[in-house]
Design a protein around this motif. Structure first.
Motif, PDB file in Angstrom:
ATOM      1  N   ASP A  45       0.815  -1.297  -0.437  1.00  0.00           N
ATOM      2  CA  ASP A  45       0.122   0.582  -0.161  1.00  0.00           C
ATOM      3  C   ASP A  45       0.796   1.270  -0.168  1.00  0.00           C
ATOM      4  OD1 ASP A  45      -2.104  -2.286  -0.210  1.00  0.00           O
ATOM      5  OD2 ASP A  45      -2.371  -0.944   2.230  1.00  0.00           O
ATOM      6  N   SER A  46       1.596   1.112   1.036  1.00  0.00           N
ATOM      7  CA  SER A  46       2.581   2.396   0.798  1.00  0.00           C
ATOM      8  C   SER A  46       3.478   2.399  -0.554  1.00  0.00           C
ATOM      9  CB  SER A  46       4.139   2.187   2.256  1.00  0.00           C
ATOM     10  OG  SER A  46       4.935   3.233   2.054  1.00  0.00           O
ATOM     11  N   SER A  48       2.162   1.460  -3.031  1.00  0.00           N
ATOM     12  CA  SER A  48       1.805   1.934  -4.372  1.00  0.00           C
ATOM     13  C   SER A  48       0.289   3.706  -3.938  1.00  0.00           C
ATOM     14  CB  SER A  48       0.328   1.459  -4.006  1.00  0.00           C
ATOM     15  OG  SER A  48      -0.829   1.364  -5.142  1.00  0.00           O
ATOM     16  N   ARG A  49       0.580   3.872  -2.916  1.00  0.00           N
ATOM     17  CA  ARG A  49       0.269   6.009  -2.394  1.00  0.00           C
ATOM     18  C   ARG A  49       1.414   6.651  -3.372  1.00  0.00           C
ATOM     19  NH1 ARG A  49      -1.065   3.443   2.462  1.00  0.00           N
ATOM     20  NH2 ARG A  49       0.749   4.049   3.114  1.00  0.00           N
ATOM     21  N   ASP A  50       2.442   6.118  -3.144  1.00  0.00           N
ATOM     22  CA  ASP A  50       3.646   6.477  -3.806  1.00  0.00           C
ATOM     23  C   ASP A  50       3.755   6.611  -5.186  1.00  0.00           C
ATOM     24  OD1 ASP A  50       4.717   7.694  -1.813  1.00  0.00           O
ATOM     25  OD2 ASP A  50       6.507   6.368  -0.996  1.00  0.00           O
ATOM     26  N   GLY A  51       2.406   5.905  -5.644  1.00  0.00           N
ATOM     27  CA  GLY A  51       2.548   5.908  -7.150  1.00  0.00           C
ATOM     28  C   GLY A  51       3.386   5.165  -7.855  1.00  0.00           C
ATOM     29  N   TYR A  62      12.222   1.616  -0.260  1.00  0.00           N
ATOM     30  CA  TYR A  62      11.944   1.149   0.692  1.00  0.00           C
ATOM     31  C   TYR A  62      12.489   1.038   1.838  1.00  0.00           C
ATOM     32  CZ  TYR A  62       8.262   0.370   3.901  1.00  0.00           C
ATOM     33  OH  TYR A  62       7.187   0.384   5.110  1.00  0.00           O
TER      34      TYR A  62
END
Length: 103
Positions: A45-46, A48-51, A62
């Protein structure tokens, strides 16, 4: 190991280090496995949120950012307990293995 992979890669070093006490698929602690599963979802998710797609490079970045934050807070793992940070690192290791980034 695939070409382009380096034993000096932080993902490789971490995964091999954590293999000595990390979770095995036949773990007798299903609650612990479920916690790592939740952390795997959190890492995905992290990113993905950062694209960012999940790649060896994005997972390595990461990991490096996460470890920098751990060092800034003075966190050290004694390997005796599965604290939040240890669970997150185990999740990164699992993702690296599942995605074929680490052999």
């Amino acid at each position: 190991m695939r070409s382009g992979f380096s034993a000096n890669c932080p993902l490789v070093r971490l995964t091999h280090a954590f293999d000595s006490f990390g979770l095995r698929e036949d773990s007798s602690a299903p609650g612990l496995v479920a916690q790592v599963d939740q952390h795997v979802a959190g890492v995905r998710d992290s990113l993905s949120r950062d694209g960012l797609p999940l790649t060896r490079r994005s997972l390595t970045h990461y990991l490096q950012g996460f470890l920098d934050g751990c060092r800034e807070r003075g966190w050290h793992s004694d390997g005796a307990d599965y604290d939040w940070e240890t669970l997150r690192l185990l999740a990164v290791c699992r993702l690296a293995r599942e995605e074929g980034f680490v052999c």
